[in-house]
Every structure is written in structure tokens, then in C-alpha cells.
Scaffold this motif. Structure first.
Motif, PDB file in Angstrom:
ATOM      1  N   LEU A  40       7.558  -5.163   6.139  1.00 18.32           N
ATOM      2  CA  LEU A  40       6.497  -5.023   5.140  1.00 18.32           C
ATOM      3  C   LEU A  40       5.435  -4.024   5.571  1.00 18.32           C
ATOM      4  O   LEU A  40       4.925  -3.254   4.749  1.00 18.32           O
ATOM      5  CB  LEU A  40       5.859  -6.382   4.839  1.00 18.32           C
ATOM      6  CG  LEU A  40       6.729  -7.380   4.071  1.00 18.32           C
ATOM      7  CD1 LEU A  40       6.011  -8.721   3.946  1.00 18.32           C
ATOM      8  CD2 LEU A  40       7.124  -6.849   2.706  1.00 18.32           C
ATOM      9  N   LYS A  43       7.070  -0.579   5.075  1.00 18.60           N
ATOM     10  CA  LYS A  43       7.310  -0.326   3.652  1.00 18.60           C
ATOM     11  C   LYS A  43       6.003  -0.031   2.923  1.00 18.60           C
ATOM     12  O   LYS A  43       5.930   0.896   2.115  1.00 18.60           O
ATOM     13  CB  LYS A  43       8.010  -1.535   3.029  1.00 18.60           C
ATOM     14  CG  LYS A  43       8.369  -1.371   1.590  1.00 18.60           C
ATOM     15  CD  LYS A  43       9.103  -2.606   1.084  1.00 18.60           C
ATOM     16  CE  LYS A  43       9.330  -2.522  -0.407  1.00 18.60           C
ATOM     17  NZ  LYS A  43       9.907  -3.755  -0.943  1.00 18.60           N
ATOM     18  N   THR A  44       4.960  -0.803   3.189  1.00 22.97           N
ATOM     19  CA  THR A  44       3.689  -0.583   2.499  1.00 22.97           C
ATOM     20  C   THR A  44       3.020   0.711   2.963  1.00 22.97           C
ATOM     21  O   THR A  44       2.414   1.410   2.155  1.00 22.97           O
ATOM     22  CB  THR A  44       2.735  -1.787   2.651  1.00 22.97           C
ATOM     23  OG1 THR A  44       2.569  -2.105   4.038  1.00 22.97           O
ATOM     24  CG2 THR A  44       3.269  -3.005   1.916  1.00 22.97           C
ATOM     25  N   SER A  47       4.794   3.403   1.126  1.00 22.68           N
ATOM     26  CA  SER A  47       4.419   3.326  -0.287  1.00 22.68           C
ATOM     27  C   SER A  47       3.058   3.974  -0.526  1.00 22.68           C
ATOM     28  O   SER A  47       2.885   4.745  -1.472  1.00 22.68           O
ATOM     29  CB  SER A  47       4.403   1.863  -0.723  1.00 22.68           C
ATOM     30  OG  SER A  47       3.838   1.728  -1.990  1.00 22.68           O
ATOM     31  N   GLN A  87      -2.179  -3.540   0.102  1.00 21.10           N
ATOM     32  CA  GLN A  87      -0.767  -3.532  -0.306  1.00 21.10           C
ATOM     33  C   GLN A  87       0.058  -4.485   0.553  1.00 21.10           C
ATOM     34  O   GLN A  87       0.951  -5.170   0.058  1.00 21.10           O
ATOM     35  CB  GLN A  87      -0.192  -2.117  -0.212  1.00 21.10           C
ATOM     36  CG  GLN A  87      -0.665  -1.192  -1.288  1.00 21.10           C
ATOM     37  CD  GLN A  87      -0.153  -1.602  -2.662  1.00 21.10           C
ATOM     38  OE1 GLN A  87       0.935  -2.124  -2.806  1.00 21.10           O
ATOM     39  NE2 GLN A  87      -0.969  -1.393  -3.669  1.00 21.10           N
ATOM     40  N   THR A  90      -0.650  -8.016  -0.622  1.00 17.60           N
ATOM     41  CA  THR A  90       0.032  -8.233  -1.903  1.00 17.60           C
ATOM     42  C   THR A  90       1.527  -8.444  -1.688  1.00 17.60           C
ATOM     43  O   THR A  90       2.129  -9.342  -2.289  1.00 17.60           O
ATOM     44  CB  THR A  90      -0.203  -7.038  -2.850  1.00 17.60           C
ATOM     45  OG1 THR A  90      -1.609  -6.937  -3.111  1.00 17.60           O
ATOM     46  CG2 THR A  90       0.551  -7.190  -4.159  1.00 17.60           C
ATOM     47  N   SER A  91       2.127  -7.660  -0.809  1.00 22.09           N
ATOM     48  CA  SER A  91       3.560  -7.799  -0.522  1.00 22.09           C
ATOM     49  C   SER A  91       3.878  -9.150   0.112  1.00 22.09           C
ATOM     50  O   SER A  91       4.896  -9.767  -0.201  1.00 22.09           O
ATOM     51  CB  SER A  91       4.038  -6.671   0.390  1.00 22.09           C
ATOM     52  OG  SER A  91       3.961  -5.441  -0.278  1.00 22.09           O
ATOM     53  N   ASN A  94       3.704 -11.730  -2.639  1.00 21.58           N
ATOM     54  CA  ASN A  94       4.879 -11.634  -3.502  1.00 21.58           C
ATOM     55  C   ASN A  94       6.119 -12.222  -2.829  1.00 21.58           C
ATOM     56  O   ASN A  94       6.963 -12.816  -3.490  1.00 21.58           O
ATOM     57  CB  ASN A  94       5.147 -10.190  -3.917  1.00 21.58           C
ATOM     58  CG  ASN A  94       4.094  -9.663  -4.875  1.00 21.58           C
ATOM     59  OD1 ASN A  94       3.390 -10.422  -5.523  1.00 21.58           O
ATOM     60  ND2 ASN A  94       3.985  -8.354  -4.957  1.00 21.58           N
TER      61      ASN A  94
END
Length: 132
Positions: A40, A43-44, A47, A87, A90-91, A94
Motif C-alpha cells: 500500500l 502503490k499510494t 498513485s 491516500q 484511505t487505502s 478500503n
């Protein structure tokens, strides 16, 4: 307790932001575990690079640390870190349905007084509102 706060008062802006990342990373570890936290975080970061290129002023190191390219910290770095960590949070939410309310201030409560003058929380809230 007294000694702890005097140590944190001596931190540079760079060290405060590095500590902020460390606190968020440890939060991610505690919630989703090592492999998923690493995934994560990467990835963030990638992103955020797609729409905020100044995030490249912050380097993600292999040892779960960050490093800043510039000696002096500007709002660009603080904003980039706030967007990225928003982010990340948030990830995590989620991924972990039903996690409940978690905010930046609770994660960073130990360094709250040092982060606030950098406008980190304001930037974090703006990033959250934009991503909603």
C-alpha cells in the motif's frame, strides 16, 4: 514524559516529517501486516506521482524510511507527504472494511505540536476533501 517532549521539540522539520511517515507506516503495519503495508505504501506513492509530481522530492527508501531531496523543507514537501499519507489511510480503510474512524491527528498525537505549524493537518484535510 517531560524528557520526551523536550526531545521532540528539538526535531528539525525534516525529522518531524520523517517521524510522521514512520508513525503512519507503523499504523499500517499494525492494521494490515507487513506485506500489505509495504504494498500500500508503494502503490499510494506511485498513485500520487501521477497527479502531484512534486512527491518526487520525497524518496521512499527500501528500509521503510523516507528521505527529502532538498535540505530546506517547503510547503511542496509537506503537501506531498500529506496527500500521500491521506491516500495511504484511505487505502487502508478500503482494504479493512469496518475499520472505523481513524484520523491523522490520532496517529501523530505524539508530534502534534510540531506538525501543526507546518500546516500538515490542513493539507491532509484538503487532500481528504479532494479525494471524496
Amino acid at each position: 514524559m517531560e524528557q520526551e517532549s523536550s526531545v521532540s521539540e528539538q526535531l528539525s522539520q525534516k525529522e518531524i516529517l520523517e517521524k510522521t511517515f514512520e508513525l503512519f507506516y507503523h499504523y499500517a503495519l499494525s492494521v494490515v501486516g507487513g506485506k500489505k503495508a509495504d504494498s500500500l505504501v508503494k502503490k499510494t506513492y506511485e498513485s500520487v506521482q501521477s497527479y502531484y509530481p512534486n512527491i518526487s522530492l520525497i524518496q521512499l527508501l527500501e528500509d521503510h524510511q523516507i528521505q527529502f531531496d532538498e535540505e530546506e523543507i517547503s510547503e511542496k514537501e509537506v503537501l506531498g507527504l500529506a496527500i500521500w499519507l491521506q491516500q495511504l489511510l484511505t487505502s487502508i480503510k478500503n482494504f479493512m472494511i469496518g475499520l472505523g474512524k481513524v484520523d491523522a491527528q490520532s496517529i501523530t498525537r505524539d508530534i502534534h505540536d510540531q506538525l501543526e505549524p507546518l500546516n500538515f493537518y490542513e493539507f491532509f484535510e484538503q487532500a481528504r476533501e479532494l479525494s471524496s
